[in-house]
Design a protein around this motif. Structure first.
Motif, PDB file in Angstrom:
ATOM      1  N   THR A  59       1.203  -1.161  -0.168  1.00  0.00           N
ATOM      2  CA  THR A  59       0.120  -0.164  -0.456  1.00  0.00           C
ATOM      3  C   THR A  59       0.602   1.021  -0.042  1.00  0.00           C
ATOM      4  O   THR A  59       0.698   1.772  -0.955  1.00  0.00           O
ATOM      5  N   TYR A  60       2.183   1.230   1.042  1.00  0.00           N
ATOM      6  CA  TYR A  60       2.873   2.596   0.615  1.00  0.00           C
ATOM      7  C   TYR A  60       3.583   2.895  -0.782  1.00  0.00           C
ATOM      8  O   TYR A  60       3.672   3.467  -0.633  1.00  0.00           O
ATOM      9  N   ARG A  61       4.183   2.001  -1.068  1.00  0.00           N
ATOM     10  CA  ARG A  61       4.873   1.744  -2.331  1.00  0.00           C
ATOM     11  C   ARG A  61       4.269   2.557  -3.033  1.00  0.00           C
ATOM     12  O   ARG A  61       4.283   3.015  -4.390  1.00  0.00           O
ATOM     13  N   GLU A  62       2.629   1.318  -3.543  1.00  0.00           N
ATOM     14  CA  GLU A  62       1.566   2.568  -4.484  1.00  0.00           C
ATOM     15  C   GLU A  62       1.265   4.344  -3.916  1.00  0.00           C
ATOM     16  O   GLU A  62       1.167   4.261  -4.740  1.00  0.00           O
ATOM     17  N   VAL A  63       1.576   4.348  -2.711  1.00  0.00           N
ATOM     18  CA  VAL A  63       0.658   5.641  -2.572  1.00  0.00           C
ATOM     19  C   VAL A  63       2.264   6.626  -3.125  1.00  0.00           C
ATOM     20  O   VAL A  63       2.233   7.526  -3.460  1.00  0.00           O
ATOM     21  N   PHE A  64       3.631   6.092  -1.956  1.00  0.00           N
ATOM     22  CA  PHE A  64       4.439   6.340  -3.519  1.00  0.00           C
ATOM     23  C   PHE A  64       4.487   6.556  -4.653  1.00  0.00           C
ATOM     24  O   PHE A  64       5.124   7.583  -5.030  1.00  0.00           O
ATOM     25  N   ASP A  65       4.657   5.363  -5.395  1.00  0.00           N
ATOM     26  CA  ASP A  65       4.666   5.576  -6.776  1.00  0.00           C
ATOM     27  C   ASP A  65       3.240   6.525  -7.007  1.00  0.00           C
ATOM     28  O   ASP A  65       3.862   7.316  -8.251  1.00  0.00           O
ATOM     29  N   THR A  66       2.025   7.183  -6.745  1.00  0.00           N
ATOM     30  CA  THR A  66       1.175   7.584  -7.214  1.00  0.00           C
ATOM     31  C   THR A  66       1.848   8.739  -6.526  1.00  0.00           C
ATOM     32  O   THR A  66       2.112  10.214  -8.345  1.00  0.00           O
ATOM     33  N   ILE A  67       2.238   9.388  -5.626  1.00  0.00           N
ATOM     34  CA  ILE A  67       3.128  10.962  -5.116  1.00  0.00           C
ATOM     35  C   ILE A  67       3.632  11.016  -6.580  1.00  0.00           C
ATOM     36  O   ILE A  67       4.289  12.661  -6.680  1.00  0.00           O
ATOM     37  N   ARG A  68       4.907  10.132  -6.469  1.00  0.00           N
ATOM     38  CA  ARG A  68       6.140  10.046  -7.729  1.00  0.00           C
ATOM     39  C   ARG A  68       5.752  10.525  -8.590  1.00  0.00           C
ATOM     40  O   ARG A  68       6.326  11.699  -9.558  1.00  0.00           O
ATOM     41  N   ALA A  69       4.508   9.708  -9.542  1.00  0.00           N
ATOM     42  CA  ALA A  69       3.626  10.472 -10.584  1.00  0.00           C
ATOM     43  C   ALA A  69       3.492  11.433 -10.549  1.00  0.00           C
ATOM     44  O   ALA A  69       3.412  12.367 -11.772  1.00  0.00           O
ATOM     45  N   ALA A  70       2.615  11.861  -9.504  1.00  0.00           N
ATOM     46  CA  ALA A  70       2.011  13.389  -9.793  1.00  0.00           C
ATOM     47  C   ALA A  70       3.458  14.716  -9.495  1.00  0.00           C
ATOM     48  O   ALA A  70       3.267  15.420 -10.025  1.00  0.00           O
ATOM     49  N   ALA A  71       4.107  14.559  -8.929  1.00  0.00           N
ATOM     50  CA  ALA A  71       5.193  15.865  -8.919  1.00  0.00           C
ATOM     51  C   ALA A  71       6.358  16.021  -9.933  1.00  0.00           C
ATOM     52  O   ALA A  71       5.924  15.303 -10.926  1.00  0.00           O
ATOM     53  N   LEU A  72       6.867  16.730 -10.176  1.00  0.00           N
ATOM     54  CA  LEU A  72       7.854  17.198 -10.878  1.00  0.00           C
ATOM     55  C   LEU A  72       8.481  16.674 -11.626  1.00  0.00           C
ATOM     56  O   LEU A  72       9.097  15.945 -10.718  1.00  0.00           O
TER      57      LEU A  72
END
Length: 110
Positions: free
Chosen positions: A69-82
């Motif tokens: 779950t936390y890896r998915e959260v991290f991937d989601t915010i990394r994709a939204a970041a610059l």
């Protein structure tokens, strides 16, 4: 804060560092519950962990579904970041001008 931003620029030159900015303009995001760190260990004998901060301090999570779950959260915010280059450009703009003057210019330069 200028010195901190300059330090971040220096750190981004290291081969083992990736810095990405998640702008306020992104709005609500998956990591708003609080800070967390995913701890990966190379040895099979040392299981991966997540440290999730909370109001009482934090806790370590080690169940596979929690880590996933936390890896998915991290991937989601990394994709939204610059991306890293755009993040460096934004930091460079902020180094030169205070935030209240450069907010408009930083978003234009990206």
């Amino acid at each position: 804060m200028r010195e901190q931003l300059l330090h971040l620029l220096e750190v981004t030159l290291l081969p083992n560092v990736t810095l990405q900015i998640l702008p306020f303009a992104v709005g609500a995001h998956a990591a708003m519950d609080g800070a967390f760190a995913i701890l990966d260990f190379p040895s099979d004998g040392d299981p991966d962990l997540v440290f999730a901060e909370n109001a009482a301090g934090g806790l370590f999570l080690e169940k596979d579904d929690e880590i996933r779950t936390y890896r998915e959260v991290f991937d989601t915010i990394r994709a939204a970041a610059l991306d890293p280059d755009s993040s460096r450009k934004m930091i460079k703009v902020l180094v030169e001008e205070p935030l209240w003057k450069s907010r408009r210019r930083a978003s234009e330069s990206i």
